[in-house]
Scaffold this motif. Structure first.
Motif, PDB file in Angstrom:
ATOM      1  N   ASP A  40      53.513  47.281  34.471  1.00  0.00           N
ATOM      2  CA  ASP A  40      54.892  47.469  34.931  1.00  0.00           C
ATOM      3  C   ASP A  40      55.176  46.401  35.968  1.00  0.00           C
ATOM      4  N   VAL A  41      56.313  45.735  35.852  1.00  0.00           N
ATOM      5  CA  VAL A  41      56.741  44.793  36.886  1.00  0.00           C
ATOM      6  C   VAL A  41      58.060  45.321  37.455  1.00  0.00           C
ATOM      7  N   VAL A  42      58.071  45.529  38.768  1.00  0.00           N
ATOM      8  CA  VAL A  42      59.204  46.193  39.415  1.00  0.00           C
ATOM      9  C   VAL A  42      59.565  45.397  40.675  1.00  0.00           C
ATOM     10  N   VAL A  43      60.821  44.979  40.796  1.00  0.00           N
ATOM     11  CA  VAL A  43      61.209  44.251  42.012  1.00  0.00           C
ATOM     12  C   VAL A  43      62.246  45.034  42.806  1.00  0.00           C
ATOM     13  N   ALA A  44      62.179  44.877  44.121  1.00  0.00           N
ATOM     14  CA  ALA A  44      63.065  45.626  45.021  1.00  0.00           C
ATOM     15  C   ALA A  44      63.880  44.662  45.875  1.00  0.00           C
ATOM     16  N   PRO A  45      65.110  44.355  45.427  1.00  0.00           N
ATOM     17  CA  PRO A  45      65.967  43.446  46.205  1.00  0.00           C
ATOM     18  C   PRO A  45      66.653  44.172  47.362  1.00  0.00           C
ATOM     19  N   VAL A  46      67.322  43.393  48.188  1.00  0.00           N
ATOM     20  CA  VAL A  46      68.237  43.918  49.211  1.00  0.00           C
ATOM     21  C   VAL A  46      69.267  44.823  48.500  1.00  0.00           C
ATOM     22  N   PHE A  47      69.614  45.952  49.121  1.00  0.00           N
ATOM     23  CA  PHE A  47      70.537  46.900  48.471  1.00  0.00           C
ATOM     24  C   PHE A  47      71.769  46.215  47.868  1.00  0.00           C
ATOM     25  N   LEU A  48      72.416  45.337  48.657  1.00  0.00           N
ATOM     26  CA  LEU A  48      73.674  44.753  48.195  1.00  0.00           C
ATOM     27  C   LEU A  48      73.489  43.836  46.983  1.00  0.00           C
ATOM     28  N   HIS A  49      72.247  43.394  46.742  1.00  0.00           N
ATOM     29  CA  HIS A  49      71.988  42.520  45.604  1.00  0.00           C
ATOM     30  C   HIS A  49      71.536  43.305  44.370  1.00  0.00           C
ATOM     31  N   VAL A  50      71.253  44.591  44.563  1.00  0.00           N
ATOM     32  CA  VAL A  50      70.677  45.383  43.469  1.00  0.00           C
ATOM     33  C   VAL A  50      71.558  45.381  42.211  1.00  0.00           C
ATOM     34  N   PRO A  51      72.864  45.616  42.305  1.00  0.00           N
ATOM     35  CA  PRO A  51      73.645  45.652  41.057  1.00  0.00           C
ATOM     36  C   PRO A  51      73.591  44.336  40.285  1.00  0.00           C
ATOM     37  N   TRP A  52      73.674  43.205  41.005  1.00  0.00           N
ATOM     38  CA  TRP A  52      73.620  41.920  40.294  1.00  0.00           C
ATOM     39  C   TRP A  52      72.255  41.754  39.622  1.00  0.00           C
ATOM     40  N   VAL A  53      71.188  42.073  40.358  1.00  0.00           N
ATOM     41  CA  VAL A  53      69.835  41.901  39.800  1.00  0.00           C
ATOM     42  C   VAL A  53      69.657  42.824  38.597  1.00  0.00           C
ATOM     43  N   ALA A  54      70.073  44.073  38.728  1.00  0.00           N
ATOM     44  CA  ALA A  54      69.879  45.033  37.625  1.00  0.00           C
ATOM     45  C   ALA A  54      70.591  44.548  36.366  1.00  0.00           C
ATOM     46  N   GLU A  55      71.720  43.889  36.554  1.00  0.00           N
ATOM     47  CA  GLU A  55      72.481  43.427  35.391  1.00  0.00           C
ATOM     48  C   GLU A  55      71.890  42.165  34.764  1.00  0.00           C
ATOM     49  N   HIS A  56      71.292  41.314  35.573  1.00  0.00           N
ATOM     50  CA  HIS A  56      70.918  39.986  35.054  1.00  0.00           C
ATOM     51  C   HIS A  56      69.434  39.770  34.830  1.00  0.00           C
ATOM     52  N   ILE A  57      68.592  40.709  35.264  1.00  0.00           N
ATOM     53  CA  ILE A  57      67.158  40.481  35.118  1.00  0.00           C
ATOM     54  C   ILE A  57      66.717  40.836  33.694  1.00  0.00           C
ATOM     55  N   GLN A  58      65.700  40.131  33.191  1.00  0.00           N
ATOM     56  CA  GLN A  58      65.229  40.450  31.829  1.00  0.00           C
ATOM     57  C   GLN A  58      64.698  41.883  31.814  1.00  0.00           C
ATOM     58  N   LYS A  59      64.936  42.570  30.699  1.00  0.00           N
ATOM     59  CA  LYS A  59      64.756  44.014  30.682  1.00  0.00           C
ATOM     60  C   LYS A  59      63.356  44.555  30.979  1.00  0.00           C
ATOM     61  N   PRO A  60      62.319  43.911  30.533  1.00  0.00           N
ATOM     62  CA  PRO A  60      61.038  44.554  30.892  1.00  0.00           C
ATOM     63  C   PRO A  60      60.803  44.626  32.399  1.00  0.00           C
ATOM     64  N   VAL A  61      61.518  43.820  33.186  1.00  0.00           N
ATOM     65  CA  VAL A  61      61.360  43.913  34.649  1.00  0.00           C
ATOM     66  C   VAL A  61      62.276  45.033  35.145  1.00  0.00           C
ATOM     67  N   GLN A  62      61.691  45.951  35.917  1.00  0.00           N
ATOM     68  CA  GLN A  62      62.461  47.079  36.428  1.00  0.00           C
ATOM     69  C   GLN A  62      62.887  46.803  37.876  1.00  0.00           C
ATOM     70  N   VAL A  63      63.918  47.508  38.292  1.00  0.00           N
ATOM     71  CA  VAL A  63      64.475  47.269  39.633  1.00  0.00           C
ATOM     72  C   VAL A  63      64.330  48.539  40.464  1.00  0.00           C
ATOM     73  N   SER A  64      63.917  48.333  41.698  1.00  0.00           N
ATOM     74  CA  SER A  64      63.704  49.435  42.638  1.00  0.00           C
ATOM     75  C   SER A  64      64.584  49.234  43.864  1.00  0.00           C
ATOM     76  N   VAL A  65      64.800  50.310  44.601  1.00  0.00           N
ATOM     77  CA  VAL A  65      65.363  50.158  45.945  1.00  0.00           C
ATOM     78  C   VAL A  65      64.213  50.243  46.949  1.00  0.00           C
TER      79      VAL A  65
END
Ligand code: PEP
Length: 252
Positions: A40-65
């Motif tokens: 599992d690859v999971v990245v945790a951006p700054v809150f305000l960047h989360v929506p952009w990252v969630a939309e643009h990151i390749q799908k196998p990478v998951q997004v965390s807060v």
């Protein structure tokens, strides 16, 4: 190498402008090649960047807060609730990071309540534990880690442990360049696994992934990941750099 599916988390902390975050996603994360059945690859951006990252990151990478509120939606100025995280389609939260404990007064009890609230409301949690240098020097590492785990265990039933990944992060190794030796890390990971066997169940102990965090780089990841009880990493500084791709490769 551990028997559980590996996990590599990138904790971007309070770093990067939006332009820098976009560049990191486009130039590093979206070029990663890994097998999601193995890691599992999971990245945790700054809150305000989360929506952009969630939309643009390749799908196998998951997004965390990196944190969630102890309370739900409502009159809680400045907070971000678990419901808001779920609303974006996200499933992960890092809770109890030592920086939250150290700078924002999060006690074991607060962290445990946050973990309980997040799990009950559908999030998977990377729960962080780890000792300060003074604890290690006083031979109190296991006691400190046990106290942090006990608080969390007191709030969860056995089935809820399925939603927990533990990150062991010695505070003296975070952002300092002082990495725990593979033997030092393995010793605490083994202690955590035996704690889970004794206090939760053999099943939870065998299934729970225990990550190491603290100055992980592309240079030390290969040796650390070969320890029996190290199931991956939570990476801070190096997750902001191309080196993150090499750390993922070491686990793939
Ligand atoms: C972290 O903050 O979770 C961390 C491990 O940081 P670093 O890798 O920079 O030590």
């Amino acid at each position: 190498m551990a028997i559980r599916r590996l996990f590599v988390g990138g904790n971007w902390k309070c770093n990067n402008t939006l332009a820098q975050t976009k560049d990191l996603v486009n130039s590093v994360l979206n070029k990663l090649h890994f097998d999601p059945s193995k890691v599992d690859v999971v990245v945790a951006p700054v809150f305000l960047h989360v929506p952009w990252v969630a939309e643009h990151i390749q799908k196998p990478v998951q997004v965390s807060v990196q944190n969630t509120s102890l309370t739900g939606t409502g009159a809680y100025t400045g907070e971000i609730s678990v419901a808001h995280v779920k609303d974006l389609g996200l499933n992960w939260a890092i809770l109890g990071h030592s920086e939250r404990r150290q700078y924002y007064g999060e006690t074991n009890e607060v962290v445990a309540n946050k973990v309980k609230y997040a799990v009950e409301n559908g999030l998977d949690v990377i729960a962080c534990v780890g000792e300060h240098l003074a604890d290690r020097e006083a031979n109190q590492t296991n006691q400190v880690v046990e106290g942090q785990l006990e608080a969390i265990r007191g709030k969860l039933n056995e089935a809820q442990w399925e939603k927990i990944v533990i990150a062991y992060e010695p505070v003296w190794a975070i952002g300092t360049g002082k990495v725990a030796t593979p033997a030092q890390a393995q010793e605490v990971h083994e202690f955590i696994r035996s704690y889970l066997t004794q206090k939760v169940s053999q099943n939870v102990s065998q299934k729970t992934r225990i990550l190491y965090g603290g100055s992980v780089t592309e240079k030390n990841a290969g040796e650390l990941i070969h320890q029996k009880d190290i199931d991956g990493f939570l990476v801070g500084g190096a997750s902001l750099k191309p080196a993150f791709a090499d750390i993922v490769a070491a686990c793939n």
